[in-house]
Design an enzyme around this catalytic site. Sequence first.
Site, PDB file in Angstrom:
ATOM      1  N   PRO A 129      31.347  33.022  40.019  1.00 38.39           N
ATOM      2  CA  PRO A 129      30.790  31.790  40.672  1.00 38.39           C
ATOM      3  C   PRO A 129      31.390  31.210  41.715  1.00 38.39           C
ATOM      4  O   PRO A 129      31.178  30.123  42.185  1.00 38.39           O
ATOM      5  CB  PRO A 129      31.083  30.973  39.413  1.00 38.39           C
ATOM      6  CG  PRO A 129      32.611  31.295  38.803  1.00 38.39           C
ATOM      7  CD  PRO A 129      32.649  32.714  38.997  1.00 38.39           C
ATOM      8  N   GLU A 130      32.133  32.030  42.880  1.00 39.25           N
ATOM      9  CA  GLU A 130      32.578  31.488  43.735  1.00 39.25           C
ATOM     10  C   GLU A 130      31.710  30.829  44.908  1.00 39.25           C
ATOM     11  O   GLU A 130      31.777  29.927  45.414  1.00 39.25           O
ATOM     12  CB  GLU A 130      33.470  32.669  44.668  1.00 39.25           C
ATOM     13  CG  GLU A 130      34.740  33.124  44.111  1.00 39.25           C
ATOM     14  CD  GLU A 130      34.599  34.187  43.143  1.00 39.25           C
ATOM     15  OE1 GLU A 130      35.775  34.984  42.903  1.00 39.25           O
ATOM     16  OE2 GLU A 130      33.535  34.309  42.574  1.00 39.25           O
ATOM     17  N   VAL A 131      30.506  31.487  45.177  1.00 31.08           N
ATOM     18  CA  VAL A 131      29.617  30.821  45.988  1.00 31.08           C
ATOM     19  C   VAL A 131      29.118  29.598  45.549  1.00 31.08           C
ATOM     20  O   VAL A 131      28.848  28.794  46.299  1.00 31.08           O
ATOM     21  CB  VAL A 131      28.161  31.931  45.898  1.00 31.08           C
ATOM     22  CG1 VAL A 131      28.313  33.197  46.614  1.00 31.08           C
ATOM     23  CG2 VAL A 131      27.530  31.917  44.587  1.00 31.08           C
TER      24      VAL A 131
END
Length: 247
Positions: A129-131
């Site tokens: 989920p970095e974005v």
Amino acid sequence: MVAVQGGVLTATLNRPDKKNAIDTSMIDALLAALERADLDAAVRVVALRGAGGDFCAGMDLQELLASADKTVEENRRAALHFGEVFLRMRGLPKPVVALVQGRALAGGCGLATGCDLVLAAESARFGYPEVQRGFVPAIVMTLLKRSVGEKVAFDLAATGRVLSAPEAAELGLVSRVYEDSDFEEQVAEVLRALAASSASALALTKQQFYQLEGMRFEDGIRLGADVNAVSRTTPDFRAALQAFLKK
């Protein structure tokens, strides 16, 4: 936290109050554990797991926030330090097995993906989920793309969607999924089997497996012939074959 028993070195990500978020100290500890596993002939397999209810929720957010004030070169050095963990896992001539319960997210999902086997409890969750935090799963993207292919990898990296363990297994991120109730028993059996296997055969298997990446078909067959020839000269091969023929 590191423990060795029955040929298995278990490295536990031990920051349960932070969902085992990865900080610099944890990276140093992981590198030390992998070096110990490499040097200790009694260690036949490495298991990586998280303390508490989660495997690992990713990088430590406080350290990440502090990095916004550092130079690009300083951040590159820090990123390469984390990247060294994946290089060590890949280069270790012993299987590295992720035992995933709870959440394996972002860099934590990358740690699991970087292992040779991923054994997951049915309730485990996986995702990049970095974005959603204005960040990029940059270091682990190499592992992700090689594990699940181009289209699926881009989907996971660009949307940050979180997968159930069965979904992750279907896509190729997870090797096996076990019911939560007998997870410990099942993974212990896998680890025992690996620890009881021929160390030389496992080392040659792992080496050849990753050398095949990007290799032409003809070259892969030739590499297989080389490994086949070498494996026939090992003491483990001779002993195992003689024991089998005596049955």
